[in-house]
Scaffold this active site. Sequence first.
Site, PDB file in Angstrom:
ATOM      1  N   SER A 147       0.840  -1.208   0.000  1.00 59.54           N
ATOM      2  CA  SER A 147       0.000   0.000   0.000  1.00 59.54           C
ATOM      3  C   SER A 147       0.865   1.243   0.000  1.00 59.54           C
ATOM      4  O   SER A 147       1.913   1.283   0.675  1.00 59.54           O
ATOM      5  CB  SER A 147      -0.883   0.002   1.253  1.00 59.54           C
ATOM      6  N   TYR A 166      -1.798  -0.892  10.096  1.00 59.44           N
ATOM      7  CA  TYR A 166      -1.872  -1.277   8.679  1.00 59.44           C
ATOM      8  C   TYR A 166      -0.627  -0.804   7.930  1.00 59.44           C
ATOM      9  O   TYR A 166       0.019  -1.581   7.218  1.00 59.44           O
ATOM     10  CB  TYR A 166      -3.141  -0.671   8.067  1.00 59.44           C
ATOM     11  N   LYS A 170       2.443  -3.076   6.326  1.00 56.80           N
ATOM     12  CA  LYS A 170       2.761  -3.051   4.885  1.00 56.80           C
ATOM     13  C   LYS A 170       4.213  -2.610   4.666  1.00 56.80           C
ATOM     14  O   LYS A 170       4.874  -3.091   3.745  1.00 56.80           O
ATOM     15  CB  LYS A 170       1.788  -2.131   4.138  1.00 56.80           C
TER      16      LYS A 170
HETATM   17  N1  LIG Z   1      -8.636  -0.974  -1.533  1.00 56.10           N
HETATM   18  C1  LIG Z   1      -7.637  -0.104  -1.480  1.00 56.10           C
HETATM   19  O1  LIG Z   1      -7.803   1.125  -1.642  1.00 56.10           O
HETATM   20  C2  LIG Z   1      -6.233  -0.575  -1.212  1.00 56.10           C
HETATM   21  C3  LIG Z   1      -5.220   0.375  -1.173  1.00 56.10           C
HETATM   22  C4  LIG Z   1      -3.920  -0.053  -0.946  1.00 56.10           C
HETATM   23  C5  LIG Z   1      -3.657  -1.392  -0.775  1.00 56.10           C
HETATM   24  N2  LIG Z   1      -4.683  -2.291  -0.809  1.00 56.10           N
HETATM   25  C6  LIG Z   1      -4.350  -3.712  -0.626  1.00 56.10           C
HETATM   26  O2  LIG Z   1      -4.880  -4.451  -1.709  1.00 56.10           O
HETATM   27  C7  LIG Z   1      -5.253  -5.772  -1.280  1.00 56.10           C
HETATM   28  C8  LIG Z   1      -6.707  -6.031  -1.624  1.00 56.10           C
HETATM   29  O3  LIG Z   1      -7.492  -5.035  -1.020  1.00 56.10           O
HETATM   30  P1  LIG Z   1      -9.089  -5.094  -1.034  1.00 56.10           P
HETATM   31  O4  LIG Z   1      -9.535  -3.703  -0.673  1.00 56.10           O
HETATM   32  O5  LIG Z   1      -9.582  -5.734  -2.275  1.00 56.10           O
HETATM   33  O6  LIG Z   1      -9.487  -6.157   0.070  1.00 56.10           O
HETATM   34  P2  LIG Z   1      -9.390  -6.377   1.638  1.00 56.10           P
HETATM   35  O7  LIG Z   1     -10.676  -6.072   2.229  1.00 56.10           O
HETATM   36  O8  LIG Z   1      -8.212  -5.634   2.159  1.00 56.10           O
HETATM   37  O9  LIG Z   1      -9.196  -7.971   1.786  1.00 56.10           O
HETATM   38  C9  LIG Z   1      -8.548  -8.767   0.868  1.00 56.10           C
HETATM   39  C10 LIG Z   1      -8.807 -10.219   1.160  1.00 56.10           C
HETATM   40  O10 LIG Z   1      -8.089 -10.629   2.337  1.00 56.10           O
HETATM   41  C11 LIG Z   1      -8.690 -11.801   2.852  1.00 56.10           C
HETATM   42  N3  LIG Z   1      -8.823 -11.662   4.311  1.00 56.10           N
HETATM   43  C12 LIG Z   1      -9.618 -10.805   4.980  1.00 56.10           C
HETATM   44  N4  LIG Z   1      -9.513 -10.972   6.293  1.00 56.10           N
HETATM   45  C13 LIG Z   1      -8.619 -11.951   6.487  1.00 56.10           C
HETATM   46  C14 LIG Z   1      -8.094 -12.590   7.638  1.00 56.10           C
HETATM   47  N5  LIG Z   1      -8.481 -12.245   8.874  1.00 56.10           N
HETATM   48  N6  LIG Z   1      -7.193 -13.558   7.474  1.00 56.10           N
HETATM   49  C15 LIG Z   1      -6.789 -13.904   6.223  1.00 56.10           C
HETATM   50  N7  LIG Z   1      -7.253 -13.337   5.090  1.00 56.10           N
HETATM   51  C16 LIG Z   1      -8.159 -12.381   5.222  1.00 56.10           C
HETATM   52  C17 LIG Z   1     -10.072 -11.914   2.219  1.00 56.10           C
HETATM   53  O11 LIG Z   1     -10.025 -12.940   1.266  1.00 56.10           O
HETATM   54  P3  LIG Z   1     -10.579 -14.427   1.471  1.00 56.10           P
HETATM   55  O12 LIG Z   1     -11.861 -14.281   2.214  1.00 56.10           O
HETATM   56  O13 LIG Z   1     -10.682 -14.886   0.072  1.00 56.10           O
HETATM   57  O14 LIG Z   1      -9.529 -15.138   2.236  1.00 56.10           O
HETATM   58  C18 LIG Z   1     -10.252 -10.618   1.466  1.00 56.10           C
HETATM   59  O15 LIG Z   1     -10.975 -10.757   0.286  1.00 56.10           O
HETATM   60  C19 LIG Z   1      -4.976  -5.798   0.242  1.00 56.10           C
HETATM   61  O16 LIG Z   1      -3.705  -6.346   0.479  1.00 56.10           O
HETATM   62  C20 LIG Z   1      -4.982  -4.322   0.614  1.00 56.10           C
HETATM   63  O17 LIG Z   1      -4.220  -4.017   1.753  1.00 56.10           O
HETATM   64  C21 LIG Z   1      -5.960  -1.917  -1.019  1.00 56.10           C
END
Ligand SMILES: NC(=O)c1ccc[n+]([C@@H]2O[C@H](COP(=O)([O-])OP(=O)(O)OC[C@H]3O[C@@H](n4cnc5c(N)ncnc54)[C@H](OP(=O)(O)O)[C@@H]3O)[C@@H](O)[C@H]2O)c1
Length: 267
Positions: A147, A166, A170
Amino acid sequence: MSSYAITGASKGIGREFVRQLAADSTNTVLAIVRNPKSADISDLASKHSNVHIIKGDVTDPKSILEAAAAAAAITDGKLDVLIHNSNAVDKDSMASTPSQLPFDAQAIQNIFSPSLNTAIYGGIWATNAFLPLIEKGAQKKIVHISSGMADVDLINKAGVSSGVAYSIAKAGLNVTVAKYAAELAPRGIKVLALSPGWVDTWDGEKPAEVVYANELLLKMFQLVEPELKGQIQPEESVKKCLQVIENLNAGSSGSFVSHNGDRSRWF
Ligand SMILES: NC(=O)c1ccc[n+]([C@@H]2O[C@H](COP(=O)([O-])OP(=O)(O)OC[C@H]3O[C@@H](n4cnc5c(N)ncnc54)[C@H](OP(=O)(O)O)[C@@H]3O)[C@@H](O)[C@H]2O)c1
């Protein structure tokens, strides 16, 4: 004719990786999810014969080792690209700044654990579980979704003091990536920390506090990028991430970049 495994594939960016990669019928796409019965991912798999759903939780060593064994059975023991995308946070403390964190060992562990478990321990366990497959793959790429919130220049310029656990997790993930890149370079394996941008992955209507938090973030991010209008959609983020993954080579291994392929354009 490439194979991909994506962790945290049930929703948001992980699910979009699966969707875009599955569109090329020559790809084999392994969607690693904690709940294989989750409707969103099983609907997608039912429409694409090249998508295989595998049960796996990166925060549980036994579970992710079993997922790697199940993957090996499908791909003849090989994997081209691993995308470690799983993430969890303690939502209640996301707005807290460092000086607001509790003087209580158990309480602070509860705040940091979800982020450390997914980003750091999960990143290491997922990598180690899939390493034997990656070694036999043709592309030999391991990508950890990080991130921009872990970029010190962005934190300083935008003045983002919240999301402490968070961001720290990261940042630790970025160091983990550099360590793996140093170790695995002689074996031809490339490792990358990749920020997907600021992406709208909220399911359904956003509650008022989420809308408010996003408005605050937008004002801070506009200090860095005045033209920024808001979050991008998963489709745009993943399209750009896949281009960056395509370009990953020995020279860029170990680095931390955005979906735009550099360390200056985080949005
Ligand atoms: N959205 C943004 O703006 C943003 C910005 C920067 C970085 N990111 C990064 O991009 C990635 C995807 O982000 P996102 O917004 O799509 O989703 P997210 O809500 O951060 O979650 C991603 C996935 O993680 C798994 N997960 C959730 N809780 C968990 C737990 N307690 N233990 C193990 N796995 C768990 C779940 O998949 P399953 O249920 O399939 O296991 C979920 O679909 C993440 O690494 C996030 O930090 C996102």
